[in-house]
Design a protein around this motif. Structure first.
Motif, short mmCIF file in Angstrom:
data_model
loop_
_atom_site.label_atom_id
_atom_site.label_comp_id
_atom_site.label_asym_id
_atom_site.label_seq_id
_atom_site.Cartn_x
_atom_site.Cartn_y
_atom_site.Cartn_z
N GLU A 1 0.82 -1.23 0.00
CA GLU A 1 0.00 0.00 0.00
C GLU A 1 0.85 1.27 0.00
O GLU A 1 0.44 2.29 -0.53
CB GLU A 1 -0.94 -0.01 1.20
N TYR A 2 2.01 1.19 0.61
CA TYR A 2 2.84 2.38 0.75
C TYR A 2 1.97 3.57 1.12
O TYR A 2 1.99 4.62 0.47
CB TYR A 2 3.65 2.65 -0.53
N GLY A 3 1.23 3.38 2.19
CA GLY A 3 0.25 4.38 2.62
C GLY A 3 0.92 5.60 3.23
O GLY A 3 1.87 5.48 4.01
N ASN B 1 14.44 0.53 -2.10
CA ASN B 1 14.75 1.75 -1.34
C ASN B 1 15.92 1.54 -0.39
O ASN B 1 16.85 2.35 -0.36
CB ASN B 1 13.52 2.32 -0.63
N TRP B 2 15.93 0.43 0.36
CA TRP B 2 17.11 0.28 1.23
C TRP B 2 18.33 -0.16 0.42
O TRP B 2 19.47 0.14 0.80
CB TRP B 2 16.86 -0.58 2.46
N GLN B 3 18.12 -0.78 -0.72
CA GLN B 3 19.23 -1.09 -1.62
C GLN B 3 19.91 0.21 -2.07
O GLN B 3 21.14 0.31 -2.11
CB GLN B 3 18.69 -1.86 -2.83
N ALA C 1 11.80 6.25 9.71
CA ALA C 1 11.61 4.80 9.64
C ALA C 1 11.30 4.39 8.21
O ALA C 1 11.68 3.31 7.76
CB ALA C 1 10.48 4.36 10.57
N GLU C 2 10.59 5.25 7.49
CA GLU C 2 10.18 4.91 6.13
C GLU C 2 10.62 6.03 5.20
O GLU C 2 9.94 7.04 5.07
CB GLU C 2 8.66 4.76 6.07
N ASN C 3 11.74 5.85 4.54
CA ASN C 3 12.24 6.95 3.70
C ASN C 3 11.38 7.14 2.46
O ASN C 3 11.41 8.19 1.84
CB ASN C 3 13.72 6.77 3.35
#
Ligand code: G3I
Ligand code: 9MR
Ligand code: ZN
Length: 587
Positions: A349-351, A573-575, A395-397
Motif C-alpha cells: 500500500e505504501y500508505g 529503497n534500502w538497496q 523509519a520509512e524513507n
C-alpha cells in the motif's frame, strides 16, 4: 580385524597409503589449516566480512568472555598482530556483552582472520585499498537483476542467474480511471515481490541520482556489465534510466502519476517469467485517479534527471524537465490526493496520509534545476516545520521526503537561494551528525541505531544514518562523521550480533534466504547477488518473527528465513541507501 590390518599393512608397503585413508588424513589436516577453517568460524567474533580500508580504524567485536586476540594472515596463519580485548560493555539492543578487538595499528594490506584462544576464529576479511569496490559493483548491479520487462542475465560471473522478459502483459485497472491494455514495460521489481510502486521508486531513484551527483567522479568509470555498457553514458546512469523510463510512463496526459503497477495480489514464489498475473496500472479509484505523493515524487526525480542527464542525452534531459514541470503543476491543482488500496487490490500500500513533504522535495529539486522563482517561494513558505526531521533518519524513507527536500535546497548552488535558510539547514545537519557520531562511538557495537530504529527495513535505516553523516560531511568536513558512516557499513557487512553480512553473496557468512521471489523459486541454491535484506524488526509483522521468544531485544528480531518478509525482504529503497553509502566509501 587382524586380517584387515594385515591387508592394510601389505597395501601400504606396496602402494603407500590407500586413497580413502589419505582423504581422511587430508581432511583432518585440512581442519587445522586456515584455508578451510572459515567454515568453523565463531559467530561470537564479529568482523566486517568485506574489510577495512588501510588507514582506517579497524575494530572487531566479541560477544563472549575472552582476554586477548590475534590477527592471523591468510593463507599461512602467521600472526601479524596481537592485542587485548577491552572489558565487556552491556548492549541493551542486543542483550550482548561486547568486547572490542582494536587492530587499527595493522597497516599492511592482506587477507586476515581473528583468532581468540578458547573461542575460535572469525570469518576472513581484507585490509587494503579499494576494499569496497566489489561490494559496490554487486550492490549497484543488483538493480539490473531487478529489471522488469526485459530478459536479464548476470553472465559468466553468476551462471544460471537469468530470466526471460517478464510482466509483459499490462492493463489499466478500473481504479485508474481508464480501461484497456497498457503494458508500461520497464522499471525495477520493487522488492521480493514483482510490483512497481511510484513512491518507493521516487526515494530510490532520487537517492541513486544523488549518489551520482555527489560521488560521480568515483562512479563514472565503474562498468556494471549491463546491456548498455560502453554506450558512452556512465553505467550507473544507464541503470537508473531503466527505472526512470518506467516512471515517466506512469504519468497521465493531465500531468498526474498513477500510484503503482502491480498484479491484484502477490504472486506465489515463482520466477518472474512464471508470474502470469496481469500487471495493472492502479489508481485511487475516483477522480482525479492519480496520487499527489506519486506525482510529486515523479516531479522531484525527473527534475534531478533533467540536470544529471543533460551532458549525456540532452533530449532525454529536456523530456524529464517537461515531465517534472507538468507533474508539479498537477500537484498544485491537487495538493493532497492520498492513496489507499482500492477494493480487490492486495499488494503493497505504501500508505502516506500527507504529501506535503513530497511536494517540498519536488519544489527544492525544481528550484535547483531551473531557478524558477515559484519553486523557491513554495520551498521557503513551507520548509521551516520540517527542520527537526534532519535529526535522525525516518523509519520509512519512501514516505518521509522532508530530509531530502531540505538537503536538496542546501546542496543547491542556485543564485537567489536564501542564504540564511541554507545555513540553518546545514547547521541542523551538522549538529545532528555530531550527536550521531558521538552516540555511535559510545554504542557497544558502534552503530548509530537506537531501539526505535529496529523497524521494517531497519538495515535501510542504518544505511540512511550513513547517508546523512556523509551529507553532513559535505556541509562541514569532519572525520568523525566519515568514521561513523563507515561504522554503519561495517554493521551491514557482518559486524553485528549475528556475525552475518546482510548483503547476499558478499562476505563468507552472508544472508542466504532473503524474501525474494527470483531467489526463492526453488531453482537456485544461493540467492541473487548484492541484495540487502531488510534486517531486525521489532514490529514483528510476520509469522516467523511473531514466533520468536518475546523476550528478545529489538536488534535480535530477525530470521534468515525466506518466509520472514518483515525482516528478510530485499527492497529497492534500502538497496539504494546501501549503494549511496558504499559510493561514499569508495576511494
Ligand atoms: O514507524 C512505526 C513505529 O513507530 C511503530 O512502533 C511500529 C510498530 O509496528 O510500526 C512502525 O511502522 C511500520 C513501518 O513499516 C515502519 O517500519 C509499520 O507498522 C509497517 O507496516 C511498515 O511496513 C511497511 C510494509 O511495506 C508494510 O506496509 C514497510 O515500511 C515497507 O517498506 C513495506 O514495503 C513493501 C511493499 O508494501 C511491497 N513490496 C515490498 C516492500 C518491502 O517489504
Ligand atoms: O511477498 C510479499 C512482500 O513483498 C510484502 O512486503 C509483504 C507485506 O505486504 O507481503 C508478502 O506477501 C505475503 C502476503 O502479504 C501474505 N501471504 C504470504 C505472502 C508471502 O509469501
Ligand atoms: Zn517483471
Amino acid at each position: 580385524m587382524n586380517e584387515r590390518l594385515n591387508l592394510l599393512d601389505r597395501w601400504r608397503l606396496r602402494f603407500g597409503w590407500p586413497p580413502r585413508i589419505l582423504l581422511v588424513m587430508g581432511l583432518c589436516l585440512a581442519s587445522f589449516s586456515p584455508a578451510v577453517r572459515a567454515q568453523n568460524a565463531s559467530l561470537a567474533i564479529k568482523v566486517d566480512q568485506v574489510g577495512y580500508p588501510l588507514n582506517d580504524p579497524k575494530i572487531a567485536f566479541v560477544s563472549t568472555a575472552a582476554q586477548s586476540f590475534a590477527v592471523r594472515r591468510m593463507p599461512d596463519g602467521a600472526v601479524v598482530y596481537r592485542g587485548r580485548l577491552t572489558p565487556p560493555q552491556a548492549d541493551a539492543n542486543t542483550g550482548d556483552r561486547v568486547q572490542v578487538a582494536d587492530f587499527s595499528a595493522l597497516h599492511k594490506a592482506g587477507k586476515y582472520y581473528i583468532e581468540i584462544p578458547g573461542v575460535g576464529r572469525s570469518w576472513t576479511f581484507t585490509v587494503g585499498a579499494n576494499v569496497y569496490d566489489h561490494a559496490f559493483y554487486l550492490a549497484m548491479r543488483a538493480f539490473y537483476g531487478q529489471r522488469c520487462g526485459m530478459a536479464v542475465n548476470l553472465g559468466s560471473e553468476f551462471p544460471g542467474y537469468s530470466h526471460p522478459a517478464c510482466h509483459t502483459h499490462g492493463e489499466f485497472h478500473p481504479s485508474s480511471g481508464r480501461s484497456g491494455e497498457r503494458d508500461n514495460l520497464g522499471g525495477w521489481h520493487d522488492a521480493g515481490d514483482y510490483g512497481r510502486y511510484m513512491v518507493n521508486s521516487g526515494a530510490t531513484t532520487g537517492t541513486l541520482l544523488w549518489a551520482w551527483e555527489l560521488f560521480g567522479t568515483k562512479l563514472g568509470s565503474v562498468r556494471l556489465n549491463i546491456p548498455e555498457s560502453g554506450n558512452g553514458t556512465p553505467d550507473i546512469l544507464n541503470e537508473i534510466r531503466w527505472n526512470l523510463e518506467w516512471m515517466l510512463k506512469m504519468q497521465d496526459s493531465d500531468g498526474g502519476a498513477w500510484f503503482k503497477q502491480t498484479s491484484t495480489h502477490f504472486s506465489g514464489f515463482v520466477a518472474p517469467e512464471d508470474d502470469n498475473l496481469p500487471s495493472e496500472v492502479i489508481g485511487t479509484g475516483s477522480p482525479p485517479y492519480k496520487s499527489t505523493c506519486a506525482t510529486a515524487d515523479l516531479a522531484a526525480v525527473a527534475a534531478i534527471a533533467a540536470r544529471v542527464y543533460r551532458p549525456f542525452d540532452a533530449a532525454f534531459a529536456a523530456r524529464n524537465l517537461e515531465v517534472a514541470r507538468r507533474a508539479w503543476a498537477w500537484t498544485e491543482k491537487y495538493p493532497n490526493v492520498t492513496f489507499k488500496n482500492p477494493t480487490g487490490i492486495l499488494t503493497g500500500e505504501y500508505g502516506d496520509p500527507n504529501c506535503q513533504d513530497e511536494r517540498l522535495w519536488a519544489a527544492a529539486e525544481l528550484w535547483r534545476t531551473t531557478g524558477g522563482a515559484a519553486y523557491n517561494d513554495f520551498f521557503l513558505r513551507n520548509y521551516s516545520g520540517y527542520l527537526a526531521t534532519l535529526d535522525s533518519p525516518p523509519a520509512e524513507n519512501w514516505s518521509s521526503l522532508a530530509p531530502m527536500a531540505l538537503q536538496a535546497y542546501a546542496l543547491a548552488k542556485q543564485k537567489g537561494s536564501d542564504a540564511k535558510v541554507i545555513a540553518a539547514i546545514r547547521e541542523r545537519c551538522v549538529t545532528a551528525a555530531r550527536a550521531i557520531s558521538t552516540r555511535t562511538r559510545d554504542n557497544p557495537y558502534r552503530v548509530s541505531m537506537q531501539a526505535k530504529d529496529y523497524v521494517w527495513g531497519s538495515n535501510g535505516v542504518a544505511a540512511l544514518y550513513g547517508m546523512d553523516l556523509l551529507i553532513a560531511n559535505i556541509f562541514h568536513p569532519d572525520p568523525d562523521s566519515v568514521n561513523a558512516a563507515r561504522d554503519n557499513l561495517h554493521y551491514l557487512l557482518g559486524r553485528n550480533t549475528f556475525s552475518l553480512s546482510w548483503v547476499t553473496r558478499v562476505g563468507e557468512n552472508a544472508v542466504k534466504h532473503p524474501h525474494h521471489r527470483p531467489s526463492g523459486d526453488g531453482k537456485l541454491e544461493l540467492p541473487w547477488p548484492g541484495l540487502l535484506a531488510g534486517g531486525p524488526n521489532a514490529g514483528r509483522q510476520d509469522a516467523v518473527l511473531a514466533a520468536l521468544p518475546t523476550s528478545l531485544p529489538p536488534a535480535k528480531d530477525y530470521a534468515d528465513e525466506m518466509a520472514s518478509y518483515a525482516s528478510n525482504e530485499v527492497a529497492i529503497n534500502w538497496q539504494a541507501s546501501l549503494v549511496f553509502l558504499l559510493a561514499g566509501e569508495l576511494e
